[in-house]
Write a protein that holds these residues in place. Sequence first.
Motif, short mmCIF file in Angstrom:
data_model
loop_
_atom_site.label_atom_id
_atom_site.label_comp_id
_atom_site.label_asym_id
_atom_site.label_seq_id
_atom_site.Cartn_x
_atom_site.Cartn_y
_atom_site.Cartn_z
N GLY A 30 0.84 -1.19 0.00
CA GLY A 30 0.00 0.00 0.00
C GLY A 30 0.87 1.24 0.00
N LEU A 31 0.70 2.09 1.01
CA LEU A 31 1.50 3.31 1.12
C LEU A 31 2.71 3.12 2.04
N LEU A 32 2.98 1.88 2.44
CA LEU A 32 4.14 1.59 3.28
C LEU A 32 5.25 1.01 2.42
N TRP A 33 6.41 1.67 2.45
CA TRP A 33 7.61 1.18 1.76
C TRP A 33 8.60 0.75 2.82
N TYR A 34 9.23 -0.42 2.62
CA TYR A 34 10.20 -0.84 3.62
C TYR A 34 11.28 -1.71 2.99
N LYS A 35 12.40 -1.74 3.67
CA LYS A 35 13.54 -2.56 3.27
C LYS A 35 13.86 -3.51 4.41
N ASP A 36 14.04 -4.77 4.08
CA ASP A 36 14.35 -5.77 5.10
C ASP A 36 15.71 -5.50 5.73
N SER A 37 15.93 -6.08 6.88
CA SER A 37 17.21 -5.92 7.58
C SER A 37 18.36 -6.39 6.71
N GLY A 38 19.42 -5.62 6.74
CA GLY A 38 20.63 -5.99 6.01
C GLY A 38 21.84 -5.81 6.90
N GLN A 39 22.82 -6.65 6.74
CA GLN A 39 24.04 -6.59 7.56
C GLN A 39 24.99 -5.54 6.99
N HIS A 40 25.45 -4.65 7.85
CA HIS A 40 26.38 -3.60 7.45
C HIS A 40 27.57 -3.58 8.40
N THR A 41 28.51 -2.69 8.12
CA THR A 41 29.74 -2.62 8.90
C THR A 41 29.48 -2.50 10.40
N ASN A 42 28.43 -1.75 10.76
CA ASN A 42 28.16 -1.51 12.18
C ASN A 42 26.83 -2.12 12.63
N GLY A 43 26.45 -3.26 12.07
CA GLY A 43 25.26 -3.95 12.53
C GLY A 43 24.21 -4.09 11.44
N GLU A 44 22.99 -4.45 11.86
CA GLU A 44 21.88 -4.64 10.93
C GLU A 44 21.01 -3.39 10.88
N PHE A 45 20.53 -3.06 9.67
CA PHE A 45 19.68 -1.90 9.49
C PHE A 45 18.47 -2.28 8.64
N SER A 46 17.32 -1.70 8.94
CA SER A 46 16.14 -1.81 8.10
C SER A 46 15.48 -0.43 8.07
N MET A 47 14.66 -0.20 7.07
CA MET A 47 14.01 1.11 6.91
C MET A 47 12.56 0.94 6.53
N ALA A 48 11.73 1.90 6.95
CA ALA A 48 10.32 1.93 6.56
C ALA A 48 9.90 3.36 6.32
N VAL A 49 9.07 3.57 5.30
CA VAL A 49 8.55 4.89 4.97
C VAL A 49 7.05 4.78 4.77
N VAL A 50 6.28 5.62 5.47
CA VAL A 50 4.84 5.69 5.24
C VAL A 50 4.58 6.85 4.29
N GLN A 51 4.07 6.54 3.11
CA GLN A 51 3.86 7.54 2.07
C GLN A 51 2.65 8.39 2.41
N ALA A 52 2.85 9.71 2.57
CA ALA A 52 1.76 10.61 2.95
C ALA A 52 1.06 11.22 1.74
N ASN A 53 1.74 11.31 0.60
CA ASN A 53 1.18 11.93 -0.59
C ASN A 53 1.12 10.91 -1.73
N SER A 54 0.40 11.27 -2.79
CA SER A 54 0.31 10.36 -3.94
C SER A 54 1.67 10.16 -4.58
N LEU A 55 2.54 11.15 -4.45
CA LEU A 55 3.91 11.06 -4.95
C LEU A 55 4.86 10.97 -3.76
N LEU A 56 5.69 9.94 -3.72
CA LEU A 56 6.63 9.78 -2.62
C LEU A 56 7.73 10.84 -2.73
N GLU A 57 7.78 11.75 -1.75
CA GLU A 57 8.73 12.86 -1.77
C GLU A 57 9.98 12.57 -0.96
N ASP A 58 9.98 11.50 -0.19
CA ASP A 58 11.07 11.23 0.74
C ASP A 58 12.06 10.23 0.16
#
Length: 207
Positions: free
Chosen positions: A7-35
């Motif tokens: 839907g309007l939720l964009w996310y990236k699964d956890s990934g291993q990086h130099t300083n640990g694991e990171f994941s990201m999520a963005v909730v889209q507020a507009n019809s065009l994703l500005e972030d």
Amino acid sequence: MVGRQDGLLWYKDSGQHTNGEFSMAVVQANSLLEDQSQVESGPLSLLESGPYGTFIGIYDGHGGPETSRYINDHLFHHLKRFTSEQQSMSADVIRKAFQATEEGFFSLVTKQWPMKPQIAAVGSCCLVGVICGGMLYIANVGDSRVVLGRLVKATGEALAVQLSSEHNAGIKSVRQELQSLHPDDSQIVVLKHNVWRVKGLIQVLIV
């Protein structure tokens, strides 16, 4: 990391990086994703002997996606260039990377202005975290906030620790800074409809 959309939720699964694991999520507020957001891990320099670490950027676009996309495409490259020149990571390196990115976007706006004048009304907040050499560097422009979640092992409680301060005319210290920088402008901050605004127009202060 694999990007996914629900839907309007964009996310990236956890990934291993130099300083640990990171994941990201963005909730889209507009019809065009500005972030935009990014995690870069590995050399923070153009030199093989340069420092290693992790760079995290979150760019909250306003009025369109152009500024946040530009930051996403250029800020980290500037950071690597200045880290190479100084052969170390520092607050000064991050500051220079911000300035170079801003100057580059201003140049783009100047070039595109005759064909696309609306680009002058597009902007972005910018939050950056750099983990390098056991240090966490935090930088921000605009009125977004960096918050660190800290787990209290004894209780299992998660505490929110504020790591940055917003640049917003609603904050008294920001208004005082603006007034001291513009002592001859009585309208530099104006209370409009019970909201403090720069020149009566915007709340965000870009410094």
